[in-house]
Motif scaffolding. Structure first.
Motif, PDB file in Angstrom:
ATOM      1  N   ASN A 280       0.825  -1.198   0.000  1.00  0.00           N
ATOM      2  CA  ASN A 280       0.000   0.000   0.000  1.00  0.00           C
ATOM      3  C   ASN A 280       0.865   1.256   0.000  1.00  0.00           C
ATOM      4  O   ASN A 280       0.553   2.240  -0.690  1.00  0.00           O
ATOM      5  CB  ASN A 280      -0.910  -0.001   1.231  1.00  0.00           C
ATOM      6  CG  ASN A 280      -1.731   1.259   1.337  1.00  0.00           C
ATOM      7  OD1 ASN A 280      -2.568   1.558   0.500  1.00  0.00           O
ATOM      8  ND2 ASN A 280      -1.484   2.029   2.398  1.00  0.00           N
ATOM      9  N   ARG A 343       2.671  -1.962 -14.112  1.00  0.00           N
ATOM     10  CA  ARG A 343       2.346  -2.376 -12.737  1.00  0.00           C
ATOM     11  C   ARG A 343       3.235  -3.508 -12.229  1.00  0.00           C
ATOM     12  O   ARG A 343       3.430  -3.644 -11.018  1.00  0.00           O
ATOM     13  CB  ARG A 343       0.882  -2.797 -12.657  1.00  0.00           C
ATOM     14  CG  ARG A 343       0.510  -4.007 -13.495  1.00  0.00           C
ATOM     15  CD  ARG A 343      -1.001  -4.222 -13.474  1.00  0.00           C
ATOM     16  NE  ARG A 343      -1.406  -5.430 -14.198  1.00  0.00           N
ATOM     17  CZ  ARG A 343      -1.583  -5.485 -15.518  1.00  0.00           C
ATOM     18  NH1 ARG A 343      -1.372  -4.400 -16.255  1.00  0.00           N
ATOM     19  NH2 ARG A 343      -1.976  -6.608 -16.091  1.00  0.00           N
ATOM     20  N   THR A 359       1.186  -7.824  -4.684  1.00  0.00           N
ATOM     21  CA  THR A 359       0.086  -7.026  -4.146  1.00  0.00           C
ATOM     22  C   THR A 359       0.103  -5.613  -4.712  1.00  0.00           C
ATOM     23  O   THR A 359      -0.944  -5.047  -5.063  1.00  0.00           O
ATOM     24  CB  THR A 359       0.160  -6.981  -2.608  1.00  0.00           C
ATOM     25  OG1 THR A 359       0.197  -8.307  -2.088  1.00  0.00           O
ATOM     26  CG2 THR A 359      -1.038  -6.239  -2.035  1.00  0.00           C
ATOM     27  N   THR A 362      -1.401  -5.359  -8.235  1.00  0.00           N
ATOM     28  CA  THR A 362      -2.873  -5.343  -8.239  1.00  0.00           C
ATOM     29  C   THR A 362      -3.411  -3.986  -7.825  1.00  0.00           C
ATOM     30  O   THR A 362      -4.335  -3.440  -8.444  1.00  0.00           O
ATOM     31  CB  THR A 362      -3.411  -6.429  -7.294  1.00  0.00           C
ATOM     32  OG1 THR A 362      -2.931  -7.705  -7.707  1.00  0.00           O
ATOM     33  CG2 THR A 362      -4.931  -6.443  -7.291  1.00  0.00           C
ATOM     34  N   LEU A 363      -2.832  -3.413  -6.768  1.00  0.00           N
ATOM     35  CA  LEU A 363      -3.316  -2.128  -6.269  1.00  0.00           C
ATOM     36  C   LEU A 363      -3.137  -1.013  -7.295  1.00  0.00           C
ATOM     37  O   LEU A 363      -3.957  -0.081  -7.371  1.00  0.00           O
ATOM     38  CB  LEU A 363      -2.599  -1.758  -4.969  1.00  0.00           C
ATOM     39  CG  LEU A 363      -2.915  -2.632  -3.753  1.00  0.00           C
ATOM     40  CD1 LEU A 363      -2.137  -2.145  -2.536  1.00  0.00           C
ATOM     41  CD2 LEU A 363      -4.409  -2.637  -3.455  1.00  0.00           C
ATOM     42  N   PHE A 366      -6.136  -0.620  -9.539  1.00  0.00           N
ATOM     43  CA  PHE A 366      -7.262   0.063  -8.900  1.00  0.00           C
ATOM     44  C   PHE A 366      -6.948   1.538  -8.651  1.00  0.00           C
ATOM     45  O   PHE A 366      -7.850   2.382  -8.662  1.00  0.00           O
ATOM     46  CB  PHE A 366      -7.624  -0.655  -7.600  1.00  0.00           C
ATOM     47  CG  PHE A 366      -8.299  -1.979  -7.829  1.00  0.00           C
ATOM     48  CD1 PHE A 366      -9.671  -2.053  -7.997  1.00  0.00           C
ATOM     49  CD2 PHE A 366      -7.564  -3.147  -7.915  1.00  0.00           C
ATOM     50  CE1 PHE A 366     -10.299  -3.267  -8.226  1.00  0.00           C
ATOM     51  CE2 PHE A 366      -8.179  -4.365  -8.148  1.00  0.00           C
ATOM     52  CZ  PHE A 366      -9.554  -4.425  -8.307  1.00  0.00           C
ATOM     53  N   SER A 421      -7.881  -4.599  -2.604  1.00  0.00           N
ATOM     54  CA  SER A 421      -8.461  -4.026  -3.823  1.00  0.00           C
ATOM     55  C   SER A 421      -9.800  -3.350  -3.520  1.00  0.00           C
ATOM     56  O   SER A 421     -10.122  -2.298  -4.086  1.00  0.00           O
ATOM     57  CB  SER A 421      -8.655  -5.106  -4.881  1.00  0.00           C
ATOM     58  OG  SER A 421      -7.430  -5.699  -5.228  1.00  0.00           O
ATOM     59  N   TYR A 424      -9.353   0.113  -2.160  1.00  0.00           N
ATOM     60  CA  TYR A 424      -9.022   1.088  -3.197  1.00  0.00           C
ATOM     61  C   TYR A 424     -10.241   1.479  -4.025  1.00  0.00           C
ATOM     62  O   TYR A 424     -10.326   2.609  -4.525  1.00  0.00           O
ATOM     63  CB  TYR A 424      -7.912   0.544  -4.090  1.00  0.00           C
ATOM     64  CG  TYR A 424      -6.532   0.930  -3.614  1.00  0.00           C
ATOM     65  CD1 TYR A 424      -6.161   0.739  -2.289  1.00  0.00           C
ATOM     66  CD2 TYR A 424      -5.596   1.494  -4.467  1.00  0.00           C
ATOM     67  CE1 TYR A 424      -4.910   1.093  -1.830  1.00  0.00           C
ATOM     68  CE2 TYR A 424      -4.342   1.856  -4.023  1.00  0.00           C
ATOM     69  CZ  TYR A 424      -3.998   1.654  -2.709  1.00  0.00           C
ATOM     70  OH  TYR A 424      -2.756   2.023  -2.262  1.00  0.00           O
TER      71      TYR A 424
END
Length: 453
Positions: A280, A343, A359, A362-363, A366, A421, A424
Motif C-alpha cells: 500500500n 504495474r 500485491t 494489483t493495487l 485500482f 483491492s 481502493y
C-alpha cells in the motif's frame, strides 16, 4: 465546441505558474520516493522497515496536511490584494501569517507528540509500530519549520512567484537524500539508524528549507519591504481571523480527504501483514507522484483565478479554470496508463519481496481507476479557493470521504472479501462523488459572479 486557439494563451499562463510548482512538488515526492527506496533497500527481504515508515508517515500526515490547509488560505487573499496593487494589506497578511502559522506549527507538534501512545491501539503489527515511533517523532519535530516555510511559500504564490519555492525545495530535498545516505545506513561515521534515520533526514531538510526561504526574503529588497516594521506587535486578531476564515475550510477538506487515505492505510494493517502495508505504501507513493502534478495545476489555478477575481474579469476567470481542467485530464489519463502498463515493473524498484510486488501490482490497477476523478476534484477546489468560495468544500468532503469512501471501502474490502483491492475501490467512489459535487458548485458560483458583474 473546443478550439485550441481559444485556450492557447490560458494553457501558457497556467503552465508558466504551474511548472515551477510541479518541480517543487516533484522534488517533494522524490524525497518520499527516495525515503521508501532507501528504507526498502535497507530492509531487503524484510518488509518491516518500509511498513514502519508507511505507518508512521500516515499517522503524521493527518494533522500535517490539515495545518498545511490552513496556510493555503493565504494565497487567494494575497492574490486579490496583489492584483489590486494593495501592497500594505498583502504585507499585513504575510507578517501575521508568519507568526500565526509558526505558532500553529508548535501547537500541532505538541498534539502530534501527545498522541504517540495511540499508535499501539490502531491494530498494526507490534514490530511495525515500535519501529515507526522514532521515525514519526522526527517528523513531529519538523512541524514549526514546515509552517514557517509555508507562510513565505504561500505569500510568494499569491504574488505569482512560484520559482523561489521550486529552488528552495529542490535544494532541501537533495540535502534530504544526502542525510538519508548518512543516517539510514550509517555512512561516514554516522550512526546506522534505519527508518529513524530517514526521519532525521526529513527533519534536517525542513529546517534547511525554512532557513533558505527566510534568507531569500531578507536579501531581496523587492520582498524585504513586505517585512518592514515586522515584530510580534503586528499580530492582528482581524487579519488572523481572515486567514483562519479562508484557511480553516480548506484545512478541514484536506483533513477529511487525507484521513480517508490514512484510514485506508490503517485498515490495510488489519489484514495483519507487513507485506500488504508495504505494498500500500508503494502504491500510495506512486499515486502521490501523479497527485503532486495535479496539486501544482490546482495551485496555479488558484493564483490565476484569484488574480482574475481581484480584477473582476469573469471571462478570463472561466477560461483559466477550463484550461486547468484540460491539462489535468490529460495528465491523469497518462498516469493511469502508466500505472496499468508498468504495474509489474515499478514495484521491483522498491523491494525484492515477491508478495509485496504482487500485491502492489494489483493495487496499481485500482489506483488507475480514480485518477481522472482525483484530478477534477483538486482543480475544482483550486477554482473555489480562487473565488474565495471555500465553505462548501468541507461538507462535500465529509459526504465524499467519510460517508462514502471509508464505509464503501470497508464493505468491499472486509465484508465482501475483496481485500486491499476493495479498499481502493472506496477511493474511486469518494473521489468521483467529490468531483461531481464540486463542479456543480463552481457552475453555480460563477453564474452568480456573472450576474453580479
Amino acid at each position: 465546441m473546443y478550439r485550441f486557439s481559444t485556450y492557447r494563451r490560458q494553457y501558457r499562463a497556467n503552465l508558466r505558474l504551474a511548472l515551477p510548482i510541479v518541480l517543487t512538488q516533484v522534488g517533494q515526492i522524490l524525497t518520499q520516493v527516495a525515503d521508501n527506496l532507501m528504507v526498502g533497500r535497507y530492509g531487503g527481504d524484510d518488509p518491516t522497515p518500509l511498513a514502519a515508515v508507511s505507518f508512521g508517515g500516515s499517522v503524521f500526515f493527518i494533522l500535517f496536511i490539515a495545518s498545511i490547509g490552513i496556510a493555503l488560505g493565504m494565497t487567494p487573499l494575497v492574490g486579490e490584494h496583489f492584483a489590486r496593487g494593495e501592497r500594505t494589506q498583502a504585507a499585513g497578511l504575510l507578517q501575521n501569517g508568519i507568526l500565526f502559522y509558526t505558532l500553529l506549527g508548535f501547537i500541532m507538534a505538541g498534539l502530534q507528540y501527545a498522541i504517540t501512545p495511540l499508535m499501539f491501539h490502531l491494530r498494526q503489527p507490534v514490530e511495525v509500530v515500535e519501529m515507526a515511533i522514532p521515525y514519526y517523532r522526527m517528523l513531529v519535530y519538523s512541524m514549526p519549520f514546515v509552517m514557517l516555510f509555508f507562510a513565505f511559500k504561500q505569500f510568494l504564490e499569491g504574488v505569482g512567484n512560484t520559482k523561489v519555492e521550486m529552488v528552495v525545495t529542490i535544494l532541501a530535498n537533495a540535502a534530504n537524500i544526502g542525510f538519508n545516505a548518512l543516517f539510514i545506513y550509517g555512512n561516514l561515521g554516522c550512526p546506522e539508524m534505519g527508518a529513524e534515520g530517514a526521519g532525521l533526514g526529513t527533519l534536517l531538510s525542513r529546517v534547511l528549507a525554512a532557513v533558505m526561504i527566510v534568507g531569500y526574503f531578507c536579501h531581496h529588497r523587492e520582498y524585504r519591504r513586505y517585512l518592514d516594521g515586522f515584530s510580534h506587535r503586528v499580530l492582528s486578531a482581524a487579519v488572523v481571523r481572515r486567514l483562519t476564515h479562508m484557511g480553516l475550510p480548506i484545512a478541514l477538506q484536506m483533513f477529511l480527504e487525507s484521513s480517508a487515505f490514512v484510514g485506508t492505510g490503517i485498515m490495510m494493517g488489519w489484514f495483519g501483514s507487513a507485506a500488504i502495508i508495504s505494498a500500500n505504501q508503494i502504491a500510495i507513493t506512486l499515486g502521490n507522484c501523479a497527485f503532486m502534478i495535479v496539486m501544482s495545476i490546482g495551485a496555479a489555478t488558484t493564483i490565476r483565478v484569484s488574480h482574475c477575481y481581484g480584477m473582476r474579469d469573469i471571462g478570463q476567470l472561466s477560461l483559466a479554470a477550463k484550461a486547468s481542467y484540460h491539462l489535468v485530464l490529460v495528465w491523469n489519463a497518462l498516469a493511469a496508463l502508466v500505472f496499468i502498463s508498468m504495474r509489474h515493473l515499478i514495484p521491483t524498484f522498491f523491494t525484492s519481496n515477491a508478495e509485496v510486488i504482487a500485491t502492489t501490482s494489483t493495487l496499481l490497477v485500482f489506483a488507475a481507476l480514480y485518477q481522472l476523478s482525483d484530478g477534477i476534484q483538486n482543480v475544482s477546489i483550486g477554482v473555489l479557493r480562487g473565488i474565495q468560495d471555500v465553505k462548501i468544500i468541507m461538507p462535500i468532503a465529509l459526504i465524499s470521504y467519510w460517508l462514502l469512501n471509508l464505509p464503501v471501502g470497508y464493505l468491499l474490502g472486509f465484508t465482501l472479501g475483496m481485500g486491499p483491492s476493495g479498499l481502493y475501490l472506496g477511493f474511486a467512489v469518494g473521489l468521483s462523488t467529490a468531483a461531481v459535487l464540486l463542479i456543480r458548485r463552481i457552475r453555480r458560483s460563477i453564474g452568480k459572479l456573472r450576474a453580479a458583474n
